[in-house]
Design a protein around this motif. Structure first.
Motif, PDB file in Angstrom:
ATOM      1  N   CYS A  35      84.455  72.395  63.987  1.00  0.00           N
ATOM      2  CA  CYS A  35      83.398  71.576  63.167  1.00  0.00           C
ATOM      3  C   CYS A  35      83.295  71.878  61.696  1.00  0.00           C
ATOM      4  N   LEU A  36      83.302  73.248  61.458  1.00  0.00           N
ATOM      5  CA  LEU A  36      83.082  73.640  59.926  1.00  0.00           C
ATOM      6  C   LEU A  36      84.306  73.328  59.289  1.00  0.00           C
ATOM      7  N   VAL A  37      85.471  73.060  59.749  1.00  0.00           N
ATOM      8  CA  VAL A  37      86.676  72.610  59.131  1.00  0.00           C
ATOM      9  C   VAL A  37      86.474  71.556  58.386  1.00  0.00           C
ATOM     10  N   TRP A  38      85.627  70.378  58.871  1.00  0.00           N
ATOM     11  CA  TRP A  38      85.214  69.337  58.320  1.00  0.00           C
ATOM     12  C   TRP A  38      83.843  69.394  57.679  1.00  0.00           C
ATOM     13  N   PRO A  39      83.793  69.178  56.202  1.00  0.00           N
ATOM     14  CA  PRO A  39      82.354  69.669  55.672  1.00  0.00           C
ATOM     15  C   PRO A  39      81.163  68.553  56.438  1.00  0.00           C
ATOM     16  N   GLU A  40      81.745  67.430  56.554  1.00  0.00           N
ATOM     17  CA  GLU A  40      81.019  66.427  57.116  1.00  0.00           C
ATOM     18  C   GLU A  40      80.225  66.685  58.445  1.00  0.00           C
ATOM     19  N   LEU A  41      80.883  67.412  59.137  1.00  0.00           N
ATOM     20  CA  LEU A  41      80.503  67.885  60.336  1.00  0.00           C
ATOM     21  C   LEU A  41      79.439  69.413  60.536  1.00  0.00           C
ATOM     22  N   PHE A  42      79.274  69.750  59.422  1.00  0.00           N
ATOM     23  CA  PHE A  42      78.469  71.160  59.019  1.00  0.00           C
ATOM     24  C   PHE A  42      77.209  71.269  60.074  1.00  0.00           C
ATOM     25  N   LEU A  43      76.778  70.005  60.150  1.00  0.00           N
ATOM     26  CA  LEU A  43      75.306  70.284  60.966  1.00  0.00           C
ATOM     27  C   LEU A  43      75.599  70.304  62.493  1.00  0.00           C
ATOM     28  N   HIS A  44      76.678  69.476  62.820  1.00  0.00           N
ATOM     29  CA  HIS A  44      77.236  69.560  64.036  1.00  0.00           C
ATOM     30  C   HIS A  44      77.924  71.329  64.765  1.00  0.00           C
ATOM     31  N   GLY A  45      78.551  71.715  63.689  1.00  0.00           N
ATOM     32  CA  GLY A  45      78.898  73.039  63.607  1.00  0.00           C
ATOM     33  C   GLY A  45      77.759  74.006  64.000  1.00  0.00           C
ATOM     34  N   MET A  46      76.501  74.044  62.931  1.00  0.00           N
ATOM     35  CA  MET A  46      75.454  74.910  62.957  1.00  0.00           C
ATOM     36  C   MET A  46      75.012  74.545  64.269  1.00  0.00           C
ATOM     37  N   GLY A  47      74.790  73.389  64.799  1.00  0.00           N
ATOM     38  CA  GLY A  47      74.272  73.307  66.250  1.00  0.00           C
ATOM     39  C   GLY A  47      75.113  74.063  67.306  1.00  0.00           C
ATOM     40  N   ALA A  48      76.366  74.224  67.142  1.00  0.00           N
ATOM     41  CA  ALA A  48      77.141  74.889  68.144  1.00  0.00           C
ATOM     42  C   ALA A  48      76.782  76.181  68.194  1.00  0.00           C
ATOM     43  N   PHE A  49      76.782  76.702  66.939  1.00  0.00           N
ATOM     44  CA  PHE A  49      76.824  78.092  66.755  1.00  0.00           C
ATOM     45  C   PHE A  49      75.298  78.721  67.217  1.00  0.00           C
ATOM     46  N   ALA A  50      74.221  77.709  67.032  1.00  0.00           N
ATOM     47  CA  ALA A  50      72.783  77.972  67.453  1.00  0.00           C
ATOM     48  C   ALA A  50      72.781  78.157  68.972  1.00  0.00           C
ATOM     49  N   VAL A  51      73.522  77.315  69.852  1.00  0.00           N
ATOM     50  CA  VAL A  51      73.852  77.313  71.149  1.00  0.00           C
ATOM     51  C   VAL A  51      74.545  78.829  71.573  1.00  0.00           C
ATOM     52  N   ALA A  52      75.351  78.995  70.716  1.00  0.00           N
ATOM     53  CA  ALA A  52      76.159  80.687  71.108  1.00  0.00           C
ATOM     54  C   ALA A  52      75.227  81.654  71.028  1.00  0.00           C
TER      55      ALA A  52
END
Length: 248
Positions: free
Chosen positions: A89-106
């Motif tokens: 997700c973090l490869v695409w800046p517009e998906l930053f929130l999605h990436g942060m959510g995935a890492f929060a679950v991790a």
């Protein structure tokens, strides 16, 4: 003599297991080297770049799964898999929130793992509680420092609470890593915090662009994941050693 022979045998077993673990980690080291070899500041976002970035984390998940079995799917393996999603997700800046959510679950899965019976429970001492306090003060202080910059972001209505929740989760993960008293696990958790703090300073434009900012973020990130994965494997080994000692 029997005790000495048993001790020597255990030492040989540990050496053999360490060699086997190092051998199983070779694909992770190779994929990490490939990522840093291919990465350039102007690398465009693509499925290929996302795959190269997430490959080391996925390979770590495979290593932990092969050593610890399916019991780790809802633990460190699951955390690594969600981290790989975050990497993509973090490869695409517009998906930053999605990436942060995935890492929060991790981080949540890592925290639950550190609370599990695989990690020996230790009674909290005054020194441990002091470290908890320091860690949460650092997390809270960083959020307060970051808050004005979050308010300036285009999607501040989501970032302000989202980053706050994320900092709570990663700080909790670090605190529970202290509880395990495993040096490898604790080091991995702290490196993860350093990586995320470095990333936040750059993403939210708190600091001027750093020449090697991305390298700092990714080196500490891959090192964190490696240490957490190895720590989880070692935790199972230590538990088995303790069980054998109890039976003897």
């Amino acid at each position: 003599m029997d005790i000495l022979e048993t001790d020597a045998y255990d030492r040989r077993q540990r050496r053999n297991m360490s060699c086997a673990l190092l051998f199983s980690l070779l694909p992770f080291f190779l994929s990490t080297a490939v990522y840093f070899y291919l990465w350039t500041p102007d690398l465009p976002a693509s499925i290929t770049s996302a795959g190269v970035k997430s490959a080391p984390t996925l390979l770590l998940a495979a290593v932990v799964l092969s050593w610890n079995g399916c019991q780790s799917v809802l633990g460190v393996v699951g955390g690594l898999l969600f981290s790989a999603v975050g990497d993509c997700c973090l490869v695409w800046p517009e998906l930053f929130l999605h990436g942060m959510g995935a890492f929060a679950v991790a981080h949540l899965l890592y925290s639950l793992t550190f609370l599990s019976s695989r990690y020996a429970a230790h009674v909290s001492s005054s020194w441990t509680r002091f470290l908890y306090l320091i860690l949460f003060m650092v997390g809270g202080g960083f959020y307060i420092y970051l808050y004005p910059f979050l308010q300036k972001a285009p999607n501040s209505d989501l970032l302000v609470p989202g980053v706050g929740i994320y900092i709570v989760l990663i700080t909790l993960m670090g605190a529970l890593a202290i509880r395990t008293r495993h040096a490898t696990t604790l080091s991995g958790s702290l490196f993860f915090m350093v990586s995320d703090l470095s990333l936040a300073l750059q993403v939210f434009k708190v600091t001027a662009p750093m020449e090697h900012g991305h390298i700092i973020v990714m080196v500490t990130y891959y090192l964190a994941q490696l240490l957490i994965a190895v720590g989880d494997i070692k935790a199972v080994e230590n538990k088995d050693d303790f069980a054998k000692w109890k039976r003897s």
